[in-house]
Design a protein around this motif. Structure first.
Motif, PDB file in Angstrom:
ATOM      1  N   THR A 118       0.855  -1.181   0.000  1.00  0.00           N
ATOM      2  CA  THR A 118       0.000   0.000   0.000  1.00  0.00           C
ATOM      3  C   THR A 118       0.892   1.232   0.000  1.00  0.00           C
ATOM      4  N   PHE A 119       0.544   2.187  -0.834  1.00  0.00           N
ATOM      5  CA  PHE A 119       1.407   3.351  -1.012  1.00  0.00           C
ATOM      6  C   PHE A 119       0.657   4.676  -0.840  1.00  0.00           C
ATOM      7  N   VAL A 235      -3.330   0.343  -3.489  1.00  0.00           N
ATOM      8  CA  VAL A 235      -2.650  -0.948  -3.412  1.00  0.00           C
ATOM      9  C   VAL A 235      -2.060  -1.302  -4.771  1.00  0.00           C
ATOM     10  N   ALA A 236      -0.903  -1.953  -4.758  1.00  0.00           N
ATOM     11  CA  ALA A 236      -0.310  -2.508  -5.982  1.00  0.00           C
ATOM     12  C   ALA A 236       0.578  -3.669  -5.594  1.00  0.00           C
ATOM     13  N   LEU A 248       1.729   5.168 -11.403  1.00  0.00           N
ATOM     14  CA  LEU A 248       1.130   5.192 -10.071  1.00  0.00           C
ATOM     15  C   LEU A 248       1.273   6.570  -9.423  1.00  0.00           C
ATOM     16  N   ARG A 249       2.384   7.210  -9.634  1.00  0.00           N
ATOM     17  CA  ARG A 249       2.549   8.562  -9.078  1.00  0.00           C
ATOM     18  C   ARG A 249       1.610   9.538  -9.781  1.00  0.00           C
ATOM     19  N   GLY A 250       1.432   9.366 -11.083  1.00  0.00           N
ATOM     20  CA  GLY A 250       0.461  10.200 -11.799  1.00  0.00           C
ATOM     21  C   GLY A 250      -0.954   9.955 -11.308  1.00  0.00           C
ATOM     22  N   TRP A 251      -1.264   8.706 -11.009  1.00  0.00           N
ATOM     23  CA  TRP A 251      -2.569   8.358 -10.443  1.00  0.00           C
ATOM     24  C   TRP A 251      -2.761   9.060  -9.108  1.00  0.00           C
ATOM     25  N   GLY A 252      -1.723   9.048  -8.283  1.00  0.00           N
ATOM     26  CA  GLY A 252      -1.810   9.735  -7.001  1.00  0.00           C
ATOM     27  C   GLY A 252      -2.038  11.227  -7.165  1.00  0.00           C
ATOM     28  N   VAL A 327       3.981  -1.038   3.756  1.00  0.00           N
ATOM     29  CA  VAL A 327       3.555   0.349   3.604  1.00  0.00           C
ATOM     30  C   VAL A 327       4.697   1.162   3.006  1.00  0.00           C
ATOM     31  N   VAL A 328       4.507   1.674   1.786  1.00  0.00           N
ATOM     32  CA  VAL A 328       5.516   2.490   1.108  1.00  0.00           C
ATOM     33  C   VAL A 328       5.104   3.940   1.285  1.00  0.00           C
TER      34      VAL A 328
END
Length: 333
Positions: A118-119, A235-236, A248-252, A327-328
């Protein structure tokens, strides 16, 4: 007790695209092209979301897609709805690669050896509410003494929060209050309407919809008694994070823009959300306003520890998880 089952495919899961305004279609999931790791390079694919059409935590996903925040980040994503957190984590690990799930199932999956991380947080409030008929003499949690409370099933979130909140109010589940397993939130409300139980479990935005359309009233919300909680998270798999970090960072970033819209212009956010879930605008606005302060990508130690303790209490976790491995925390920063 909930358990992680074996790997599952994506055929037959409910597909719900926010870009289509909440249009629902049944069928298999078409393979999506993936390229460049997101961001400037672009990324196209599926994203798994627990309870997409029915739970308040989904609002940022609808908003990010409908308002073009995904497109701004080079993302072409299709939301795939899964019925529960355990199913979502299995779907992520079995091939979709990333999504959002209830937080506890991530720790359960990791304990069972699944490659999940989970990030980011999503929704930071305990989401289960308890409601009764408008003309019911029950007005506070203390009035539940001697009554029947509907929950989903043993080991479910609704059962955990019913037991915990009743104890917090000085009531003993099983002796002072009878818990009755009835199934889904809509089944729970049907049980109240038919006089089978006195109080139903539900969750926003259904809580607000029932209150507005069916003569219900919220008696108590779990978040009033559980103040540190991570309800849902990003989650990934570890492999997906390594191979698609930019996406994923763009998604965030896209989700943060949606959360900012909820915080800064809840009326406009609610209009988008209402169209996506096909609710009346005023009901969506009330639901989103009630949850406006509970959207965040940031974790706290207290939130995560409360989730772990809940898992251990329900015998879903047998030991403390390796937080540093699961946990990242700085991934989206």
């Amino acid at each position: 007790m909930n358990t992680i089952l074996g790997p599952i495919g994506r055929r037959g899961f409910l597909k719900l695209s926010a870009a289509a305004g909440g249009v629902i279609a049944l069928g298999s999931t078409a393979a999506c092209g993936q390229g460049g790791g997101g961001g400037g390079g672009g990324y196209s694919g599926d994203v798994a979301v627990t309870g997409l059409a029915s739970l308040i935590h989904s609002a940022p996903f609808f908003i990010a897609q409908s308002e073009g925040f995904y497109e701004e980040e080079g993302l072409d994503l299709e939301h795939i709805q899964f019925p529960g957190g355990l199913d979502t984590v299995r779907g992520i690990e079995s091939g979709i690669g990333f999504g959002t799930s209830s937080t506890l199932p991530v720790f359960i999956a990791a304990e069972k050896g699944m490659d999940v991380r989970t990030f980011g947080n999503v929704y930071t409030a305990a989401s289960v509410d308890f409601i009764a008929l408008q003309d019911s003499p029950i007005n506070t949690i203390e009035d539940a003494r001697g009554k029947k409370v509907a929950v989903s099933s043993p080991g479910s979130n609704s059962t955990y929060f019913a037991e915990r909140t009743l104890r917090e109010a000085g009531l003993q589940p099983g002796s002072d209050v009878e818990l009755v397993s009835v199934g889904s939130a809509s089944d729970s409300w049907t049980a109240v309407s038919q006089g089978v139980v006195d109080i139903a479990w539900t969750a926003s935005p259904l809580s607000e919809k029932i209150a507005a359309e069916s003569g219900g009233k919220v008696i108590w919300r779990s978040r009033d008694y559980v103040t540190d909680w991570s309800d849902t998270c990003l989650v990934a798999t570890g492999q997906f994070m390594d191979e698609n970090a930019d996406a994923l960072r763009g998604w965030g970033r896209a989700l943060q823009k949606a959360m900012d819209m909820i915080s800064n212009d809840v009326e406009a956010a609610a209009e988008v959300y209402a169209r996506a879930i096909q609710y009346e605008p005023e009901i969506a606005l009330e639901a989103l306003s009630n949850s406006q302060n509970f959207f965040s990508l940031e974790f706290t130690d207290a939130q995560l520890q409360t989730v772990v303790e809940a898992g251990k209490e329900q015998a879903q976790l047998t030991r403390d998880p390796d937080m540093d491995a699961i946990v990242v925390r700085d991934f989206l920063s």
